[in-house]
Design a protein around this motif. Structure first.
Motif, PDB file in Angstrom:
ATOM      1  N   ILE A 142       0.838  -1.201   0.000  1.00 34.25           N
ATOM      2  CA  ILE A 142       0.000   0.000   0.000  1.00 34.25           C
ATOM      3  C   ILE A 142       0.875   1.254   0.000  1.00 34.25           C
ATOM      4  O   ILE A 142       0.679   2.171  -0.791  1.00 34.25           O
ATOM      5  N   SER A 143       1.867   1.282   0.906  1.00 32.97           N
ATOM      6  CA  SER A 143       2.611   2.528   1.076  1.00 32.97           C
ATOM      7  C   SER A 143       4.108   2.315   1.203  1.00 32.97           C
ATOM      8  O   SER A 143       4.852   3.264   1.332  1.00 32.97           O
ATOM      9  N   ARG A 193      -7.071  -2.310  -1.212  1.00 27.86           N
ATOM     10  CA  ARG A 193      -5.957  -2.219  -0.273  1.00 27.86           C
ATOM     11  C   ARG A 193      -6.362  -2.853   1.048  1.00 27.86           C
ATOM     12  O   ARG A 193      -7.379  -2.456   1.638  1.00 27.86           O
ATOM     13  N   PRO A 250      -4.908  -3.224   4.649  1.00 30.76           N
ATOM     14  CA  PRO A 250      -3.843  -2.918   5.612  1.00 30.76           C
ATOM     15  C   PRO A 250      -3.715  -4.015   6.670  1.00 30.76           C
ATOM     16  O   PRO A 250      -4.649  -4.756   6.931  1.00 30.76           O
ATOM     17  N   GLN A 265     -17.490  -1.293   2.502  1.00 32.59           N
ATOM     18  CA  GLN A 265     -16.256  -0.747   3.074  1.00 32.59           C
ATOM     19  C   GLN A 265     -16.544  -0.103   4.421  1.00 32.59           C
ATOM     20  O   GLN A 265     -17.543   0.603   4.580  1.00 32.59           O
ATOM     21  N   LYS A 266     -15.640  -0.355   5.408  1.00 32.64           N
ATOM     22  CA  LYS A 266     -15.885   0.165   6.750  1.00 32.64           C
ATOM     23  C   LYS A 266     -15.116   1.437   7.037  1.00 32.64           C
ATOM     24  O   LYS A 266     -15.596   2.314   7.725  1.00 32.64           O
ATOM     25  N   VAL A 267     -13.850   1.536   6.523  1.00 33.25           N
ATOM     26  CA  VAL A 267     -13.044   2.715   6.827  1.00 33.25           C
ATOM     27  C   VAL A 267     -13.412   3.847   5.876  1.00 33.25           C
ATOM     28  O   VAL A 267     -13.776   3.627   4.732  1.00 33.25           O
ATOM     29  N   LYS A 268     -13.307   5.095   6.384  1.00 35.02           N
ATOM     30  CA  LYS A 268     -13.478   6.235   5.500  1.00 35.02           C
ATOM     31  C   LYS A 268     -12.638   7.422   5.984  1.00 35.02           C
ATOM     32  O   LYS A 268     -12.251   7.486   7.156  1.00 35.02           O
ATOM     33  N   PHE A 269     -12.369   8.345   5.050  1.00 32.82           N
ATOM     34  CA  PHE A 269     -11.526   9.503   5.365  1.00 32.82           C
ATOM     35  C   PHE A 269     -12.197  10.369   6.412  1.00 32.82           C
ATOM     36  O   PHE A 269     -13.404  10.560   6.386  1.00 32.82           O
ATOM     37  N   ASN A 270     -11.380  10.900   7.328  1.00 33.25           N
ATOM     38  CA  ASN A 270     -11.928  11.711   8.407  1.00 33.25           C
ATOM     39  C   ASN A 270     -11.010  12.902   8.641  1.00 33.25           C
ATOM     40  O   ASN A 270      -9.792  12.739   8.707  1.00 33.25           O
ATOM     41  N   HIS A 271     -11.583  14.083   8.708  1.00 31.34           N
ATOM     42  CA  HIS A 271     -10.823  15.297   8.996  1.00 31.34           C
ATOM     43  C   HIS A 271     -11.475  15.988  10.187  1.00 31.34           C
ATOM     44  O   HIS A 271     -12.609  16.458  10.106  1.00 31.34           O
ATOM     45  N   ILE A 272     -10.761  16.052  11.306  1.00 32.65           N
ATOM     46  CA  ILE A 272     -11.315  16.622  12.541  1.00 32.65           C
ATOM     47  C   ILE A 272     -10.526  17.878  12.890  1.00 32.65           C
ATOM     48  O   ILE A 272      -9.284  17.882  12.817  1.00 32.65           O
ATOM     49  N   VAL A 273     -11.225  18.949  13.240  1.00 31.66           N
ATOM     50  CA  VAL A 273     -10.566  20.180  13.693  1.00 31.66           C
ATOM     51  C   VAL A 273     -10.951  20.408  15.145  1.00 31.66           C
ATOM     52  O   VAL A 273     -12.141  20.427  15.483  1.00 31.66           O
ATOM     53  N   ILE A 274      -9.934  20.535  16.019  1.00 28.99           N
ATOM     54  CA  ILE A 274     -10.224  20.781  17.434  1.00 28.99           C
ATOM     55  C   ILE A 274      -9.483  22.024  17.911  1.00 28.99           C
ATOM     56  O   ILE A 274      -8.453  22.408  17.357  1.00 28.99           O
ATOM     57  N   GLY A 275      -9.993  22.627  18.980  1.00 27.05           N
ATOM     58  CA  GLY A 275      -9.462  23.897  19.457  1.00 27.05           C
ATOM     59  C   GLY A 275      -8.205  23.790  20.274  1.00 27.05           C
ATOM     60  O   GLY A 275      -7.754  22.758  20.651  1.00 27.05           O
ATOM     61  N   SER A 321      -9.930  -1.242   1.776  1.00 28.94           N
ATOM     62  CA  SER A 321     -10.441  -0.006   1.189  1.00 28.94           C
ATOM     63  C   SER A 321     -10.215  -0.032  -0.312  1.00 28.94           C
ATOM     64  O   SER A 321      -9.261  -0.636  -0.793  1.00 28.94           O
ATOM     65  N   ARG A 356      -7.356   7.336  -0.181  1.00 26.37           N
ATOM     66  CA  ARG A 356      -7.773   8.448   0.670  1.00 26.37           C
ATOM     67  C   ARG A 356      -8.518   7.971   1.916  1.00 26.37           C
ATOM     68  O   ARG A 356      -8.377   8.552   2.995  1.00 26.37           O
ATOM     69  N   ASP A 357      -9.282   6.913   1.761  1.00 26.33           N
ATOM     70  CA  ASP A 357     -10.074   6.420   2.885  1.00 26.33           C
ATOM     71  C   ASP A 357      -9.227   5.829   3.998  1.00 26.33           C
ATOM     72  O   ASP A 357      -9.750   5.524   5.069  1.00 26.33           O
ATOM     73  N   ARG A 366      -6.815   7.428   5.408  1.00 26.08           N
ATOM     74  CA  ARG A 366      -6.156   8.532   6.097  1.00 26.08           C
ATOM     75  C   ARG A 366      -7.066   9.179   7.129  1.00 26.08           C
ATOM     76  O   ARG A 366      -8.287   9.193   6.987  1.00 26.08           O
ATOM     77  N   VAL A 420      -7.005  12.910   9.479  1.00 26.76           N
ATOM     78  CA  VAL A 420      -6.328  14.178   9.731  1.00 26.76           C
ATOM     79  C   VAL A 420      -6.990  14.843  10.936  1.00 26.76           C
ATOM     80  O   VAL A 420      -8.217  14.938  10.990  1.00 26.76           O
ATOM     81  N   ASP A 441      -6.632  18.434  13.064  1.00 26.64           N
ATOM     82  CA  ASP A 441      -6.015  19.752  13.182  1.00 26.64           C
ATOM     83  C   ASP A 441      -6.189  20.272  14.604  1.00 26.64           C
ATOM     84  O   ASP A 441      -7.309  20.354  15.108  1.00 26.64           O
ATOM     85  N   LYS A 490      -5.271  23.507  17.217  1.00 26.10           N
ATOM     86  CA  LYS A 490      -4.854  24.917  17.164  1.00 26.10           C
ATOM     87  C   LYS A 490      -3.586  25.152  17.973  1.00 26.10           C
ATOM     88  O   LYS A 490      -3.442  24.643  19.080  1.00 26.10           O
TER      89      LYS A 490
END
Lengths: 156, 170
Positions: free
Chosen positions: A87-88, A122, A124, A146-156, B103, B107-108, B110, B112, B114, B116
């Motif tokens: 994969i990588s 893929r 893993p 498919q169970k996994v998915k992309f996630n983008h979290i923003v925290i303070g 997958s 992309r799936d 990954r 991310v 963020d 502060k």
């Protein structure tokens, strides 16, 4: 997504891995897990295969052979990447003797041969469990979701 | 011939051993290390997991233009050693028994997060995350808590200045 209505024949290609994934792949073929109930069979030549099962981090020495094998598989083809290495690059992602996984291989294929990325499953794991390999194959066959998915979290 | 018949008898006595895996869930042994789960509400951005990660599946990048510390977790590189969960001071990372991670695209795989960043009160540069400072300040004694908001470089200068004043040096 179900690409194949018929049985998938698989060509197993070790591209310089440590054989841990290969042992798990053997395990999948035993009567205990018996992947042949989905019609999956290992074949001796990539020309007979529908899918190319890659394990190992694609070493520089193996790269021309991998490209030859990938081009020999008739369309439509599926690439099944078993383990972190294909994969990588896994823990060898930045060493001098490996190209660092399938993404780099696809980039080389695009630039040198003008071939687009084939459909890739893929899986893993270091190594993945036999059940995880079956889950990946079942994903390609459209049996499971498919169970996994992309996630983008923003925290303070 | 008789031997073969005996073999068939033996095989029939054992019965079917094949597991019906994708149709019924599989059991996982005790202590199995699967997908690391990131609890973003607990993460303080201390970069301990990134330091200890063997295949660099967890990486930290400080983006000073946006003022964030970006944690990137790439499942495709993870070897599931569980060291990140061992070192996490707030136990934000837990090792689950999830192994069905296949997958169809890169992309799936990954994740991310963020976090502060906070500016140094003295020189105005980003140096660490707000949550990290809060956690550290909670563990400190009275009197030194005020120095937490200052970056290590400025703190060193401050300490040197106070030393010079104390000793009466020029």
């Amino acid at each position: 997504m179900s690409l194949y209505k018929r049985s998938i024949w698989v060509f197993h290609l070790n591209t310089g891995g440590c054989n841990a994934c290969d042992i798990e792949i053997l395990d999948v073929l035993t009567p205990y897990h018996d992947v042949e109930r989905f019609g999956i069979k290992l074949v001796a030549s990539p020309r007979h295969a529908d899918a190319l099962l890659i394990s190992g981090p694609v070493t520089r020495e193996a790269l021309p052979k991998v490209i030859d094998a990938l081009l020999a598989v008739p369309e439509p083809k599926v690439v099944i990447a078993v383990g972190s290495c294909p994969i990588s690059g896994g823990i060898w992602y930045d060493t001098y003797s490996t190209i660092g996984g399938l993404n780099e291989l696809y980039r080389i294929l695009k630039e040198e041969y003008g071939i687009n990325e084939p459909l890739t499953v893929r899986i893993p794991g270091c190594p993945p469990r036999p059940e995880a390999i079956i889950h990946g194959v079942a994903l390609a066959l459209g049996i499971v979701k498919q169970k996994v998915k992309f996630n983008h979290i923003v925290i303070g | 011939m008789r031997k073969r018949l005996q073999l068939i008898k033996e095989a029939l006595s054992i019965g079917v051993v094949t597991r019906k895996y994708p149709f019924i869930p599989a059991e996982v042994p005790e202590g199995f290390r699967g997908l690391p789960q990131f609890d973003a509400s607990k993460c303080i951005g201390c970069t301990a997991c990134g330091n200890v990660c063997t295949p660099n599946a967890i990486t930290f990048v400080d983006d000073t233009s946006l003022g964030i510390r970006r944690l990137e977790y790439y499942l495709g590189r993870c070897i599931f050693c569980g060291r990140c969960a061992d070192v996490c001071p707030t136990s934000a990372i837990t090792i689950t028994k999830e192994f069905e991670l296949a997958s169809l695209n890169d992309r799936d795989l990954r994740l991310v997060i963020d976090i502060k960043l906070i500016k140094c009160q003295s020189c105005g540069r980003y140096f660490t995350t707000f949550r990290h400072l809060n956690t550290v300040a909670g563990k400190l004694q009275e009197g030194v808590v005020d120095l937490v908001n200052i970056c290590p470089e400025c703190r060193r200068k401050l300490a040197l200045d106070s030393l010079i004043k104390l000793g009466g040096l020029k």
